[in-house]
Write an enzyme that holds these catalytic residues in place. Structure first.
Site, mmCIF file in Angstrom:
data_model
loop_
_atom_site.group_PDB
_atom_site.id
_atom_site.type_symbol
_atom_site.label_atom_id
_atom_site.label_comp_id
_atom_site.label_asym_id
_atom_site.label_seq_id
_atom_site.Cartn_x
_atom_site.Cartn_y
_atom_site.Cartn_z
ATOM 1 N N SER A 38 42.381 42.927 36.942
ATOM 2 C CA SER A 38 43.185 42.933 35.721
ATOM 3 C C SER A 38 42.504 42.162 34.609
ATOM 4 O O SER A 38 41.819 41.174 34.845
ATOM 5 C CB SER A 38 44.563 42.329 35.982
ATOM 6 O OG SER A 38 45.296 42.338 34.774
ATOM 7 N N GLY A 39 42.744 42.619 33.412
ATOM 8 C CA GLY A 39 42.192 41.941 32.227
ATOM 9 C C GLY A 39 41.778 42.954 31.185
ATOM 10 O O GLY A 39 41.359 42.590 30.088
ATOM 11 N N ALA B 147 42.056 56.631 39.356
ATOM 12 C CA ALA B 147 42.742 56.508 40.649
ATOM 13 C C ALA B 147 43.211 57.877 41.124
ATOM 14 O O ALA B 147 43.398 58.790 40.327
ATOM 15 C CB ALA B 147 43.921 55.557 40.497
ATOM 16 N N LYS C 9 48.117 43.674 42.971
ATOM 17 C CA LYS C 9 47.844 44.167 41.604
ATOM 18 C C LYS C 9 48.998 45.030 41.102
ATOM 19 O O LYS C 9 49.372 44.959 39.935
ATOM 20 C CB LYS C 9 46.528 44.952 41.570
ATOM 21 C CG LYS C 9 46.244 45.645 40.235
ATOM 22 C CD LYS C 9 45.958 44.653 39.116
ATOM 23 C CE LYS C 9 46.054 45.173 37.707
ATOM 24 N NZ LYS C 9 45.383 46.357 37.318
ATOM 25 N N ASN D 7 43.188 51.274 39.899
ATOM 26 C CA ASN D 7 44.605 50.992 40.162
ATOM 27 C C ASN D 7 45.137 51.956 41.209
ATOM 28 O O ASN D 7 45.961 52.827 40.919
ATOM 29 C CB ASN D 7 45.418 51.133 38.866
ATOM 30 C CG ASN D 7 45.396 49.859 38.052
ATOM 31 O OD1 ASN D 7 45.203 48.766 38.576
ATOM 32 N ND2 ASN D 7 45.589 50.001 36.755
ATOM 33 N N GLU E 248 54.100 42.635 34.544
ATOM 34 C CA GLU E 248 53.590 42.917 33.180
ATOM 35 C C GLU E 248 54.620 43.764 32.401
ATOM 36 O O GLU E 248 54.908 43.488 31.231
ATOM 37 C CB GLU E 248 52.258 43.662 33.329
ATOM 38 C CG GLU E 248 51.558 44.091 32.069
ATOM 39 C CD GLU E 248 50.255 44.860 32.419
ATOM 40 O OE1 GLU E 248 49.408 44.299 33.143
ATOM 41 O OE2 GLU E 248 50.109 46.014 31.961
ATOM 42 N N MET F 119 36.050 50.274 32.049
ATOM 43 C CA MET F 119 36.154 49.173 33.021
ATOM 44 C C MET F 119 34.860 49.001 33.808
ATOM 45 O O MET F 119 34.348 47.881 33.960
ATOM 46 C CB MET F 119 37.315 49.431 33.990
ATOM 47 C CG MET F 119 38.689 49.312 33.392
ATOM 48 S SD MET F 119 39.064 47.663 32.763
ATOM 49 C CE MET F 119 39.322 46.751 34.286
ATOM 50 N N GLY F 120 34.331 50.117 34.318
ATOM 51 C CA GLY F 120 33.137 50.038 35.156
ATOM 52 C C GLY F 120 31.923 49.522 34.392
ATOM 53 O O GLY F 120 31.170 48.677 34.900
ATOM 54 N N HIS G 99 51.644 42.762 40.045
ATOM 55 C CA HIS G 99 51.180 42.159 38.782
ATOM 56 C C HIS G 99 51.578 43.068 37.620
ATOM 57 O O HIS G 99 52.124 42.627 36.604
ATOM 58 C CB HIS G 99 49.660 41.955 38.819
ATOM 59 C CG HIS G 99 49.047 41.714 37.476
ATOM 60 N ND1 HIS G 99 48.850 42.723 36.551
ATOM 61 C CD2 HIS G 99 48.589 40.582 36.883
ATOM 62 C CE1 HIS G 99 48.309 42.227 35.453
ATOM 63 N NE2 HIS G 99 48.140 40.929 35.634
ATOM 64 N N ASN G 100 51.308 44.363 37.765
ATOM 65 C CA ASN G 100 51.621 45.299 36.694
ATOM 66 C C ASN G 100 53.127 45.440 36.493
ATOM 67 O O ASN G 100 53.597 45.579 35.361
ATOM 68 C CB ASN G 100 50.991 46.669 36.972
ATOM 69 C CG ASN G 100 49.499 46.671 36.674
ATOM 70 O OD1 ASN G 100 48.863 45.624 36.607
ATOM 71 N ND2 ASN G 100 48.928 47.840 36.507
ATOM 72 N N LEU H 180 31.377 54.545 35.179
ATOM 73 C CA LEU H 180 30.968 53.658 34.085
ATOM 74 C C LEU H 180 31.736 53.946 32.796
ATOM 75 O O LEU H 180 31.178 53.935 31.702
ATOM 76 C CB LEU H 180 29.457 53.779 33.853
ATOM 77 C CG LEU H 180 28.588 53.412 35.053
ATOM 78 C CD1 LEU H 180 27.107 53.681 34.767
ATOM 79 C CD2 LEU H 180 28.784 51.943 35.449
ATOM 80 N N ASN I 255 27.088 57.030 37.350
ATOM 81 C CA ASN I 255 28.301 57.706 36.877
ATOM 82 C C ASN I 255 28.142 59.190 37.124
ATOM 83 O O ASN I 255 27.022 59.708 37.084
ATOM 84 C CB ASN I 255 28.497 57.440 35.375
ATOM 85 C CG ASN I 255 29.879 57.869 34.898
ATOM 86 O OD1 ASN I 255 30.876 57.244 35.259
ATOM 87 N ND2 ASN I 255 29.944 58.937 34.124
#
Ligand SMILES: NC(=O)C1=CN([C@@H]2O[C@H](COP(=O)(O)OP(=O)(O)OC[C@H]3O[C@@H](n4cnc5c(N)ncnc54)[C@H](OP(=O)(O)O)[C@@H]3O)[C@@H](O)[C@H]2O)C=CC1
Ligand SMILES: O=C(CO)[C@H](O)[C@H](O)COP(=O)(O)O
Length: 477
Positions: free
Chosen positions: A130-131, A78, A184, A104, A191, A15-16, A187-188, A12, A34
């Site tokens: 992503s975001g 990760a 993903k 990731n 980016e 992102m979480g 995607h990066n 948590l 968590n």
């Protein structure tokens, strides 16, 4: 316990916790957990009113708070932390339960974990998300892999919290095992390339005498047209920011050494193994590494001579328009290269990733979201493209802009402003459209020093010239 949760999030941090809130805001009952309980308590204390959360202080309690099949999103660092969490979860789960890794992760780790959980009758769904912080809360782009069966149980929930574009969720099943994390990762990589092009554009505008605030205006204007994208939008924001301590533009105060966490590097490493030339992404990774190489930069500064970075701004609007066109064209090349890498990996691993769908779910929520992605998605949906560059609307766009693109690269070269992104993109364009490449000479050299053989344009087979003998040619196949 009053009710079982229909989905759980463990991990948590930024992102979480935001994903958990997004889920709760969409009416899901969310089990939250968590490793250190302070984060769980803080989430419930600060945001408990946003929906229904079921907090747990131990993994066993967390697992027991979920309805079956359990759906658990792991949102931790990760690497080893992800393995640690999975190791703790697996003995507590039952056949058919679904573990989603939203971090990731490297796709090879995801393949390993998926295979291991499958042996235990569990589904492992490596999922790209992503975001950033805001996207996780308000609607990210979500790229799940794993079994098709798991998507049936999980997809509707993920789609409910994903970004929406034209009423469509920016979430779709990418393919089995590591497909979601592979998509993903690329995607990066894109980016990285996108940000490098933006940085080069800013550097040229700056060398032409535009202040940071003036450059911000240019980016804001570009964001109303074909370059409309999240990264262009926030470029204007960053360039406009004034440092309160010095009253200078913040961009002039930030140390000019770009950092990286590794997904861009993974993209390039993987591309090398697949034999896909993602030169724009590689240049972007190297540009970041080079920017941080202070020993080399300190040694070279003031020693190596060259032009003094002055770009003529005689026709200022002309320059701005040229840079915009170079940016659009280079961006298209980065997408072409990245999507080609996904296509190659999909063949290699038997994923059957649909490229039009990839571009479609990148239209919203993610860091590279851009108006251009709708056009790219439409082009891939219309026909099976060998490369995005030959799609009719893209080829036409490149044809109209290549004069500007060449002027910009030439301007960078003659004024001493490094443009590795723009120039590698242009070199790729010229490479793929070439009638003949000097690779023929490379083959001749390889045959000369190592008898590595070559093919001929006029007949099939492999051939070798007896370079150390009478220089006649022999067929080797
Ligand atoms: N930040 C971003 O913008 C984005 C991040 N991601 C990915 O999402 C994931 C989460 O990112 P973020 O929210 O930034 O958090 P971090 O990557 O900073 O990870 C922190 C979380 O990991 C937990 N954790 C670390 N080690 C362990 C362990 N050994 N066992 C159990 N839990 C552990 C922490 O628990 P504790 O509180 O107890 O330390 C905490 O909940 C990462 O994989 C990241 O790459 C993806 C997209 C964007
Ligand atoms: O995953 C992301 C967005 O989708 C992160 O923004 C990305 O990890 C940032 O990478 P880096 O720190 O290497 O620039």
């Amino acid at each position: 316990m009053s009710s079982l949760a229909n989905i759980g999030v463990t991990g948590l941090a930024v992102m979480g916790s935001n994903l958990a809130r997004n889920l709760a805001r969409h009416g899901h009952t969310v089990a939250v957990h968590n490793r250190s309980v302070a984060r769980t308590r803080a989430l419930v204390e600060q945001h408990g009113s946003e929906g229904v959360f079921v907090p747990s202080e131990s993994t066993a309690e967390f697992v027991a708070s979920l309805e079956r099949p359990r759906r658990i999103i792991v949102m931790v660092k990760a690497g080893d932390p992800t393995d640690a969490v999975i190791d703790e979860l697996v003995p507590l789960l039952e056949e058919g339960d679904i573990v989603v890794d939203g971090g990731n992760a490297h796709f090879a780790d995801t393949r390993r974990r998926e295979s291991w959980l499958r042996e235990h009758g569990l589904h492992f769904v490596g999922t790209g998300i992503s975001g950033g912080e805001v996207g996780a809360l308000e609607g990210p782009s979500i790229m799940p892999g794993g079994s098709r069966e798991s998507y049936a149980a999980l997809g509707p929930i993920l789609e409910s919290i994903a970004a929406k574009v034209d009423g469509e969720a920016c979430c779709a099943w990418m393919g089995p095992d590591g497909a979601g994390h592979f998509v993903k990762m690329v995607h990066n990589g894109i980016e990285y390339a996108d940000m490098q092009f933006i940085a080069e554009a800013y550097d040229l505008l700056s060398a032409a005498g535009l202040s940071a605030a003036e450059a911000a205006d240019v980016f804001r204007e570009w964001n109303t047209g074909e370059l409309d994208s999240f990264l262009i939008e926030i470029t204007a924001e960053v360039l406009d920011q004034v440092d309160t301590a010095t009253a200078r533009p913040l961009v002039d105060v930030i140390v000019d050494a770009a950092e990286q966490k590794g997904t861009g590097r993974w993209t390039v490493q993987t591309a090398l193994e697949l034999g896909v030339p993602v030169s724009t992404i590689a240049e972007s990774v190297f540009a970041r590494s080079g920017s941080g190489d202070t020993a080399v930069r300190d040694a070279a500064r003031g020693v190596l001579v060259g032009p003094n970075r002055t770009v003529s701004a005689g026709d200022r609007q002309g320059l701005v328009d040229d840079v915009r066109d170079a940016l659009w064209s280079s961006k298209v090349v980065a997408y072409a290269q990245g999507l080609e890498q996904i296509r190659k990996a999909s063949e290699e691993y038997g994923w059957d990733v649909d490229i039009a769908t990839v571009a479609r779910i990148w239209r919203g929520g993610c860091i590279i979201r851009a108006r251009l992605l709708a056009q790219i998605s439409d082009e891939y949906a219309a026909e099976r493209l060998a490369t995005l560059l030959v799609a009719p609307s893209i080829a036409e766009g490149l044809a109209g802009r290549q004069g500007a693109w060449r002027r910009v690269v030439a301007q960078g070269v003659t004024s001493g402003v490094p443009v590795p992104g723009f120039s590698s993109a242009l070199a790729y364009y010229d490479t793929v459209r070439a009638e003949r490449l000097p690779a023929a000479l490379v083959q001749g050299l390889r045959d000369n020093f190592g008898a590595h053989t070559y093919g001929r344009t006029d007949r099939a087979g492999a051939f070798h010239t007896l370079w150390s003998g009478d220089r006649t040619e022999v067929s080797t196949s």
